[in-house]
Design an enzyme around this catalytic site. Structure first.
Site, mmCIF file in Angstrom:
data_model
loop_
_atom_site.group_PDB
_atom_site.id
_atom_site.type_symbol
_atom_site.label_atom_id
_atom_site.label_comp_id
_atom_site.label_asym_id
_atom_site.label_seq_id
_atom_site.Cartn_x
_atom_site.Cartn_y
_atom_site.Cartn_z
ATOM 1 N N ALA A 1 -19.914 21.449 11.792
ATOM 2 C CA ALA A 1 -20.533 22.766 12.000
ATOM 3 C C ALA A 1 -19.735 23.490 13.078
ATOM 4 O O ALA A 1 -19.116 22.849 13.936
ATOM 5 C CB ALA A 1 -21.971 22.576 12.455
ATOM 6 N N GLY B 1 -20.738 17.949 10.061
ATOM 7 C CA GLY B 1 -21.044 18.630 8.806
ATOM 8 C C GLY B 1 -19.943 18.457 7.771
ATOM 9 O O GLY B 1 -20.198 18.601 6.569
ATOM 10 N N GLU C 1 -20.725 15.185 6.177
ATOM 11 C CA GLU C 1 -21.907 15.448 5.338
ATOM 12 C C GLU C 1 -21.530 16.223 4.080
ATOM 13 O O GLU C 1 -22.063 15.970 3.006
ATOM 14 C CB GLU C 1 -22.962 16.220 6.153
ATOM 15 N N GLU D 1 -22.077 14.042 16.214
ATOM 16 C CA GLU D 1 -23.058 14.970 16.779
ATOM 17 C C GLU D 1 -23.721 14.425 18.039
ATOM 18 O O GLU D 1 -24.047 15.177 18.956
ATOM 19 C CB GLU D 1 -24.143 15.296 15.742
#
Ligand code: CAA
Length: 261
Positions: free
Chosen positions: A69, A112, A115, A135
């Site tokens: 992210a 992310g 993911e 994270e």
């Protein structure tokens, strides 16, 4: 600089039914900001509904699949704002895509980005790729399925090692733990993904769609319910033109030509 250079996502549909989606934000290591997330969702919606497209290859650049992210967009955000972004709706466009999606991962797939790769059906990794859910080192945790898809992909003990230490794993480790489908020479990553996509584009689309849906949904159901789901999907395929074509081609000793009906 051309208009094409400024696009955060580039996509093309090839004549063999393979769509290539490339994330292009080199200045931020392909981090997922709002623009990238929205464009990705729009493109996946469009490709899912485009009859020309049989298989999708999702990739980044040679050094970065996606570095996670965009941390700049997380820095000042509070919980209400994070809720109102409804990023889960954007992720769904990828996770619920009925067509096969192959990730071609070179370089970093972090947070992310890891993911995102796990939203795909197959992951072709460069031997120089690195995966991680770092994270926790930012004081947060994965929020796009990392704690769930990783456990399902590699099991509790490798998943929690990655999730609770934030460590990065190299492609060899990722292959050994079942986080990737194949590992190839760095320079061969996209070409191998495209080769597999080309092979899958010749297979019956309805059968591929049912296999994907049943395999993913069934993994979260009790076995008896999952087996029933499989049986129903299996029976449904007996009503397709492609089943007639596949069986006829077998007996006629020729390549099947599937129409997707
Ligand atoms: N978001 C925003 N910018 C990022 C970024 C990210 N995730 N990752 C890298 N960048 C930016 C850096 O800020 C830097 O920008 P400036 O040039 O303006 O300073 C630029 O990209 C280059 O980064 P580095 O100098 O750090 O490059 P490097 O090659 O030394 O290291 C890296 C690369 C290992 C990917 C490192 O940048 C890194 O660790 N990035 C963060 C990875 C991370 O923590 N990802 C998880 C994010 S949170 C998340 O993903 C949550 C979620 O899904 C719900």
């Amino acid at each position: 600089m051309t208009a094409e250079d400024t696009l955060v996502i580039r996509s093309e549909i090839r004549s063999n039914g393979v769509a290539v989606v490339r994330i292009n934000r080199p200045e931020a290591k392909n981090a997922l900001n709002t623009e990238v997330r929205h464009r990705l969702a729009e493109i996946f919606h469009a490709l899912a509904g485009d009859a020309r497209v049989r298989v999708i290859v999702l990739t980044g650049n040679e050094k970065y699949f996606v570095a996670g992210a965009d941390i700049r967009e997380l820095a000042e955000a509070g919980p209400t704002e994070m809720h109102l972004r409804h990023n889960e709706r954007l992720w769904e466009a990828i996770g619920r895509c009925p067509k096969p999606v192959i990730a071609a991962v070179q370089g970093y797939a972090l947070g992310g980005g890891c993911e995102l790769a796990m939203h795909c059906d197959l992951i072709i990794a460069s031997n120089k790729a690195r995966f991680g859910q770092p994270e926790v080192k930012l004081g947060i945790m994965p929020g796009a399925g990392g704690t769930q898809r990783l456990v399902r992909a590699v099991g509790k003990f490798q998943a929690l090692r990655m999730l609770m230490t934030g460590c990065l794993v190299n492609a060899q480790e990722a292959l050994a733990m079942g986080l990737v489908s194949e590992m190839v020479e760095d320079s061969q990553t996209l070409s191998r993904a495209l080769e597999l996509a080309g092979e899958m584009a010749l297979l019956p689309p309805l059968a591929l769609e049912q296999i994907k849906e049943v395999a993913l949904a069934g993994a979260d159901l009790p076995l008896e319910a999952a087996l029933m789901l499989e049986r129903k999907a299996f029976q449904l395929l007996f009503d397709t033109k492609d089943k007639q074509e596949g069986v006829a081609a077998f007996f006629e000793k020729r390549q099947a030509n599937y129409c997707g009906e």
